[in-house]
Design a protein around this motif. Sequence first.
Motif, mmCIF file in Angstrom:
data_model
loop_
_atom_site.group_PDB
_atom_site.id
_atom_site.type_symbol
_atom_site.label_atom_id
_atom_site.label_comp_id
_atom_site.label_asym_id
_atom_site.label_seq_id
_atom_site.Cartn_x
_atom_site.Cartn_y
_atom_site.Cartn_z
ATOM 1 N N GLN A 165 0.896 -1.408 -0.153
ATOM 2 C CA GLN A 165 -0.032 -0.097 -0.028
ATOM 3 C C GLN A 165 0.956 1.296 0.033
ATOM 4 O OE1 GLN A 165 -3.102 -0.771 -0.515
ATOM 5 N NE2 GLN A 165 -2.693 -2.827 -0.180
ATOM 6 N N HIS A 166 2.243 1.145 0.176
ATOM 7 C CA HIS A 166 2.821 2.399 0.129
ATOM 8 C C HIS A 166 3.018 3.035 -1.175
ATOM 9 C CE1 HIS A 166 6.612 4.591 0.616
ATOM 10 N NE2 HIS A 166 6.809 4.399 1.774
ATOM 11 N N PRO A 167 2.809 4.280 -1.129
ATOM 12 C CA PRO A 167 2.536 5.155 -2.222
ATOM 13 C C PRO A 167 3.620 5.028 -3.162
ATOM 14 C CG PRO A 167 3.090 6.604 -0.302
ATOM 15 C CD PRO A 167 2.478 5.308 0.024
ATOM 16 N N ASP A 168 4.986 4.843 -2.776
ATOM 17 C CA ASP A 168 6.159 4.708 -3.670
ATOM 18 C C ASP A 168 5.659 3.614 -4.735
ATOM 19 O OD1 ASP A 168 7.313 6.840 -2.565
ATOM 20 O OD2 ASP A 168 8.716 5.559 -1.690
ATOM 21 N N ILE A 169 5.121 2.596 -4.338
ATOM 22 C CA ILE A 169 4.994 1.547 -5.182
ATOM 23 C C ILE A 169 3.985 1.729 -6.299
ATOM 24 C CG2 ILE A 169 3.798 -0.966 -5.297
ATOM 25 C CD1 ILE A 169 5.456 -1.697 -2.594
ATOM 26 N N GLN A 170 2.920 2.302 -6.141
ATOM 27 C CA GLN A 170 1.717 2.665 -6.951
ATOM 28 C C GLN A 170 2.636 3.885 -7.839
ATOM 29 O OE1 GLN A 170 -1.311 1.271 -7.624
ATOM 30 N NE2 GLN A 170 -0.825 2.425 -9.562
ATOM 31 N N ALA A 171 3.467 4.622 -7.229
ATOM 32 C CA ALA A 171 4.090 5.617 -7.971
ATOM 33 C C ALA A 171 5.116 4.959 -9.356
ATOM 34 C CB ALA A 171 4.749 6.680 -7.267
ATOM 35 N N ALA A 172 5.613 3.868 -8.711
ATOM 36 C CA ALA A 172 6.589 3.139 -9.438
ATOM 37 C C ALA A 172 6.041 2.439 -10.875
ATOM 38 C CB ALA A 172 7.557 2.127 -8.941
ATOM 39 N N ILE A 173 4.762 2.022 -10.540
ATOM 40 C CA ILE A 173 3.960 1.232 -11.574
ATOM 41 C C ILE A 173 3.470 2.239 -12.555
ATOM 42 C CG2 ILE A 173 1.929 0.093 -12.141
ATOM 43 C CD1 ILE A 173 2.552 -1.457 -9.637
ATOM 44 N N ASP A 174 3.085 3.507 -12.016
ATOM 45 C CA ASP A 174 2.422 4.678 -12.866
ATOM 46 C C ASP A 174 3.682 5.114 -13.719
ATOM 47 O OD1 ASP A 174 0.045 4.347 -11.743
ATOM 48 O OD2 ASP A 174 0.211 6.036 -10.319
ATOM 49 N N GLN A 175 4.821 5.310 -13.128
ATOM 50 C CA GLN A 175 6.050 5.880 -14.112
ATOM 51 C C GLN A 175 6.158 4.974 -15.084
ATOM 52 O OE1 GLN A 175 9.483 8.259 -12.715
ATOM 53 N NE2 GLN A 175 10.620 6.360 -13.042
ATOM 54 N N ASN A 176 6.000 3.569 -14.702
ATOM 55 C CA ASN A 176 6.519 2.645 -15.866
ATOM 56 C C ASN A 176 5.691 2.760 -16.793
ATOM 57 O OD1 ASN A 176 8.735 1.720 -14.396
ATOM 58 N ND2 ASN A 176 7.831 -0.054 -13.629
ATOM 59 N N ALA A 177 4.262 2.876 -16.544
ATOM 60 C CA ALA A 177 3.289 3.085 -17.606
ATOM 61 C C ALA A 177 3.573 4.354 -18.533
ATOM 62 C CB ALA A 177 1.934 2.965 -16.811
ATOM 63 N N LYS A 178 3.685 5.398 -18.026
ATOM 64 C CA LYS A 178 3.991 6.642 -18.622
ATOM 65 C C LYS A 178 5.287 6.374 -19.510
ATOM 66 C CE LYS A 178 2.051 9.781 -15.061
ATOM 67 N NZ LYS A 178 2.009 10.599 -13.963
ATOM 68 N N LEU A 179 6.376 5.717 -18.967
ATOM 69 C CA LEU A 179 7.445 5.447 -19.883
ATOM 70 C C LEU A 179 7.106 4.586 -20.975
ATOM 71 C CD1 LEU A 179 10.480 4.758 -17.449
ATOM 72 C CD2 LEU A 179 10.265 6.453 -19.286
ATOM 73 N N ALA A 180 6.179 3.622 -20.818
ATOM 74 C CA ALA A 180 5.790 2.736 -21.891
ATOM 75 C C ALA A 180 5.141 3.682 -22.933
ATOM 76 C CB ALA A 180 4.975 1.526 -21.365
ATOM 77 N N GLN A 181 4.256 4.313 -22.344
ATOM 78 C CA GLN A 181 3.314 5.096 -23.521
ATOM 79 C C GLN A 181 4.301 6.159 -24.326
ATOM 80 O OE1 GLN A 181 0.566 7.955 -21.566
ATOM 81 N NE2 GLN A 181 -0.854 7.949 -23.575
#
Length: 219
Positions: A165-181
Amino acid sequence: MSQDQIDQRIHDYILAHPEVLVQALQSLDQRQREAEAAQVKAVLASRADDIFRDKQSPVGGNAQGNVTMAEFFDYNCPYCRQVAPIMAQAAANDPQLRIVYKEFPILGPDSVFAAKAALAAQMQGKYAEFHKALYDAKSRVNETIVLRIAAEVGLDVPRLKTDMQHPDIQAAIDQNAKLAQALKIAGTPTFVVGDQIFQGATDLAPMKKLIGQARALKK
């Protein structure tokens, strides 16, 4: 000559020579692909730190290696599972290969749960073991299977659930998604090595070739 006459001549010419229209469309497609490739190259250059040196991304192989391969993957992607042992073989054969794992869960909530659990496992120093065990499951992973595997590899499961539930974990996944895009990555697995992007499962030989070309760029 009036505009109507010009338009009629153009119309008649295209009807008489339809191959001209095909050639024009092919030329447009080629220009669009070249423009897209140039855009991706620019993103690779400008966001190299996010791709290859992001501190939130788990690292495998030789952390001090002289060439880095980043993989965007999903634990429920059968092609990612297929290529996982090939990646392990590439790392075993190349002691200077550094691998960056980009959690990119695009196949539904089960994949998101697995990705968060894997990043939480990193907080307990067991990412590599957990990552391999998830692929060794040989089947789609869901919350039940993920937590069972976590216990089997020795993770503190209650802590894992909290860390997920740590916000850094969701942030890492979100950043990867933005990078992929930004990199025009639409599927998994996708590998980024040097200035090249390779999408889809591959054998060891093509992977080694990509790694060799990336290493040559540094000389």
